[in-house]
Scaffold this motif. Structure first.
Motif, PDB file in Angstrom:
ATOM      1  N   LEU A   1     -17.190   8.658 -17.119  1.00 23.63           N
ATOM      2  CA  LEU A   1     -16.289   7.564 -17.472  1.00 23.63           C
ATOM      3  C   LEU A   1     -15.320   7.233 -16.337  1.00 23.63           C
ATOM      4  N   GLU A   2     -15.224   8.114 -15.342  1.00 18.32           N
ATOM      5  CA  GLU A   2     -14.298   7.896 -14.244  1.00 18.32           C
ATOM      6  C   GLU A   2     -15.012   7.257 -13.062  1.00 18.32           C
TER       7      GLU A   2
ATOM      8  N   ARG B   1     -14.868   4.899  -5.124  1.00 20.85           N
ATOM      9  CA  ARG B   1     -13.490   4.836  -4.642  1.00 20.85           C
ATOM     10  C   ARG B   1     -13.452   4.503  -3.152  1.00 20.85           C
ATOM     11  N   ALA B   2     -14.317   5.169  -2.377  1.00 15.91           N
ATOM     12  CA  ALA B   2     -14.362   4.908  -0.933  1.00 15.91           C
ATOM     13  C   ALA B   2     -14.779   3.472  -0.656  1.00 15.91           C
TER      14      ALA B   2
ATOM     15  N   HIS C   1      -8.024  -2.409 -10.129  1.00 17.40           N
ATOM     16  CA  HIS C   1      -7.139  -1.742  -9.174  1.00 17.40           C
ATOM     17  C   HIS C   1      -7.980  -0.935  -8.197  1.00 17.40           C
ATOM     18  N   THR C   2      -7.424  -0.696  -7.014  1.00 18.87           N
ATOM     19  CA  THR C   2      -8.162  -0.047  -5.933  1.00 18.87           C
ATOM     20  C   THR C   2      -8.112   1.466  -5.993  1.00 18.87           C
ATOM     21  N   HIS C   3      -7.263   2.032  -6.827  1.00 18.32           N
ATOM     22  CA  HIS C   3      -7.004   3.476  -6.839  1.00 18.32           C
ATOM     23  C   HIS C   3      -6.341   3.916  -5.542  1.00 18.32           C
ATOM     24  N   ASN C   4      -5.591   3.016  -4.960  1.00 15.70           N
ATOM     25  CA  ASN C   4      -4.729   3.317  -3.816  1.00 15.70           C
ATOM     26  C   ASN C   4      -3.655   2.234  -3.796  1.00 15.70           C
ATOM     27  N   ASP C   5      -2.444   2.600  -4.246  1.00 13.53           N
ATOM     28  CA  ASP C   5      -1.384   1.603  -4.382  1.00 13.53           C
ATOM     29  C   ASP C   5      -0.996   0.976  -3.051  1.00 13.53           C
TER      30      ASP C   5
ATOM     31  N   PHE D   1       4.903  11.772  -6.770  1.00 10.48           N
ATOM     32  CA  PHE D   1       4.403  10.521  -7.346  1.00 10.48           C
ATOM     33  C   PHE D   1       3.788   9.627  -6.271  1.00 10.48           C
ATOM     34  N   LEU D   2       4.435   9.552  -5.112  1.00  8.76           N
ATOM     35  CA  LEU D   2       3.923   8.712  -4.023  1.00  8.76           C
ATOM     36  C   LEU D   2       2.662   9.285  -3.407  1.00  8.76           C
ATOM     37  N   VAL D   3       2.549  10.609  -3.375  1.00  8.03           N
ATOM     38  CA  VAL D   3       1.307  11.227  -2.903  1.00  8.03           C
ATOM     39  C   VAL D   3       0.160  10.888  -3.844  1.00  8.03           C
ATOM     40  N   HIS D   4       0.424  10.940  -5.146  1.00  7.50           N
ATOM     41  CA  HIS D   4      -0.599  10.597  -6.138  1.00  7.50           C
ATOM     42  C   HIS D   4      -1.042   9.147  -5.992  1.00  7.50           C
ATOM     43  N   SER D   5      -0.151   8.278  -5.525  1.00 10.18           N
ATOM     44  CA  SER D   5      -0.484   6.861  -5.366  1.00 10.18           C
ATOM     45  C   SER D   5      -1.538   6.630  -4.301  1.00 10.18           C
ATOM     46  N   LEU D   6      -1.828   7.648  -3.473  1.00  7.74           N
ATOM     47  CA  LEU D   6      -2.889   7.526  -2.482  1.00  7.74           C
ATOM     48  C   LEU D   6      -4.269   7.482  -3.127  1.00  7.74           C
ATOM     49  N   VAL D   7      -4.393   8.018  -4.336  1.00  8.56           N
ATOM     50  CA  VAL D   7      -5.702   8.106  -4.984  1.00  8.56           C
ATOM     51  C   VAL D   7      -5.695   7.502  -6.382  1.00  8.56           C
ATOM     52  N   ASP D   8      -4.601   6.836  -6.750  1.00  9.58           N
ATOM     53  CA  ASP D   8      -4.527   6.260  -8.091  1.00  9.58           C
ATOM     54  C   ASP D   8      -3.602   5.040  -8.063  1.00  9.58           C
ATOM     55  N   PHE D   9      -3.298   4.495  -9.251  1.00 10.88           N
ATOM     56  CA  PHE D   9      -2.479   3.279  -9.298  1.00 10.88           C
ATOM     57  C   PHE D   9      -1.362   3.431 -10.318  1.00 10.88           C
TER      58      PHE D   9
END
Length: 422
Positions: free
Chosen positions: A266-267, A273-274, A315-319, A372-380
């Protein structure tokens, strides 16, 4: 001011419980609530003229970013005027809540109440997430069907977004505890408020969330070493972390991993992602100055998609890449300005207060925002309104000046002086 503080906290509670306020109706309530808070502040300022107006150092870069988005919408430099207007309204709501929070939370006593609210609320949401995980029946709140799929945890339809919330909540309890700024009789309670959210984050099995939490711990240890604040109280943090890991082990790591491995389909896959990151970068290269318009990635992306899998990419999964694609270099400059102010101001304030409780609060805001900002590298997570709102409030905690107000000594406690007759 107490009404304003209650209103800000109520908006956070509503946003989180309304599945992150990602749906249209929830966003409308959030924006309306922000407007009502501004009206309440204006009335309070009119009735109490002696109140001094305060401006957060984070406000100028956010205001500049809003003007960039306003320019996109006003001068038709967007692929979807409607989507950009909707995102602009939400951005203005963030600005209003941040402005009101700066006026409402001024003194150390004000912030004490806010910190207790975040700890208690994070603790309750963590308990709810764990209970839902153990009794999951495929529905949100055990009764709401998920029409668009997802891997839920707690009130969120996506476990990664629940992890983003916990990244902001955990340092509020953990940092003062390891800095030795918690009274002896309250250490067990504060430790519990840190332990349950840590356990819930680990149970969510969010890889980005776990890595971001590890970064938070690394940043906390590094800053404590730089401030020479490491000592016997640091052991309390280790105990909390150990108990959280033991709790997760007791609940069953194998069953947790089996459950989430069965839901991996489901993910979004690593290859997808790449591919999305590369395609988003191409969007930025074709619109380098002002982007395609805030909130327009879903509209523009199909023309650039190289790995089609039949699913809509919203969303791109990278904010950071998504922000560049939608707002260009002008928006990117405003974001870099915001991040520079956040880290420089928070570091300065946490260092200059000589290990006081206020310094611990600044540090908790900095640590939470970093993870939180580190997580934004791989999520939104910044596109989840509830998480974004709490992020801005934690950034305000990290950078705002906290007034040290001393309480007046009661007359009964003053030394009595016996007057002699001449």
């Amino acid at each position: 001011m107490s009404v304003l503080r209650f209103g800000v906290c109520a908006l956070v509670v509503f946003g989180v419980l309304a599945h992150g306020a990602v749906e249209g109706w929830a966003r409308a309530v959030l924006e309306t609530g922000a407007g009502l808070l501004f009206v309440a502040w204006a009335l309070n300022a009119f009735l109490r003229e002696e109140e001094q107006l305060l401006i957060s150092p984070l406000f100028p870069p956010l205001a500049a970013f809003s003007f960039v988005v306003l320019g996109q919408w006003a001068f038709h430099r967007t692929a979807s005027a409607y989507n950009t207007r909707v995102e602009l309204q939400l951005l203005l709501a963030y600005l209003i809540v941040l402005f009101v929070a700066v006026q409402a939370f001024r003194t150390l006593e004000d912030w004490r109440g806010c910190i207790w609210f975040v700890m208690v609320f994070g603790f309750l949401v963590a308990i709810f997430g764990i209970l839902q995980h153990l009794t999951f029946n495929g529905k949100l709140y055990w009764f709401r069907e998920m029409r668009y799929g997802g891997i839920p945890f707690g009130p969120y339809a996506n476990r990664n977004h629940f992890a983003g919330l916990m990244e902001l909540v955990i340092p509020v309890a953990l940092v003062p505890l390891v800095m030795g700024k918690v009274r002896r009789e309250r250490r067990f309670l504060v430790g519990l408020f840190a332990m349950l959210p840590i356990g819930a984050l680990l149970l969510s099995a969010s890889r980005g969330g776990i890595i971001s939490f590890a970064v938070e711990l690394a940043v906390l240890v590094l800053l404590m070493v730089l401030q020479r604040a490491a000592g016997k109280h640091a052991l309390a943090g280790g105990v909390v972390l150990l108990v959280a890991v033991l709790m997760v082990s007791w609940l069953g790591v194998k069953q947790i991993l089996e459950r989430f491995s069965s839901l991996q389909t489901l993910e979004v896959s690593a290859g997808k992602r790449a591919s999305m990151r590369g395609d988003t970068w191409k969007i930025f290269l074709d619109h380098p100055w002002m982007g395609t318009g805030l909130g327009t990635l879903q509209t523009v992306f199909p023309r650039y998609e190289t790995l089609y899998d039949g699913k809509i990419v919203n969303h791109t999964h990278n904010d950071y890449l998504e922000g560049l694609a939608e707002t260009g270099l002008l928006g990117g400059f405003c974001c870099a300005w915001f991040l520079g102010v956040l880290f420089l101001e928070s570091m300065r304030r946490s260092m200059e207060l000589n290990r006081s409780f206020a310094a611990a609060l600044h540090l908790s805001g900095l640590v939470g925002c970093t993870g939180f900002l580190v997580h934004s590298l791989v999520d939104f997570n910044l596109h989840i309104p509830a998480n974004a709102l709490l992020f801005f409030l934690m950034a305000n905690l990290a950078t705002v000046e906290i007034a040290q107000v001393t309480r007046p000594v009661p007359k009964s406690d003053l030394p009595r002086v016996r007057m002699r007759k001449p």
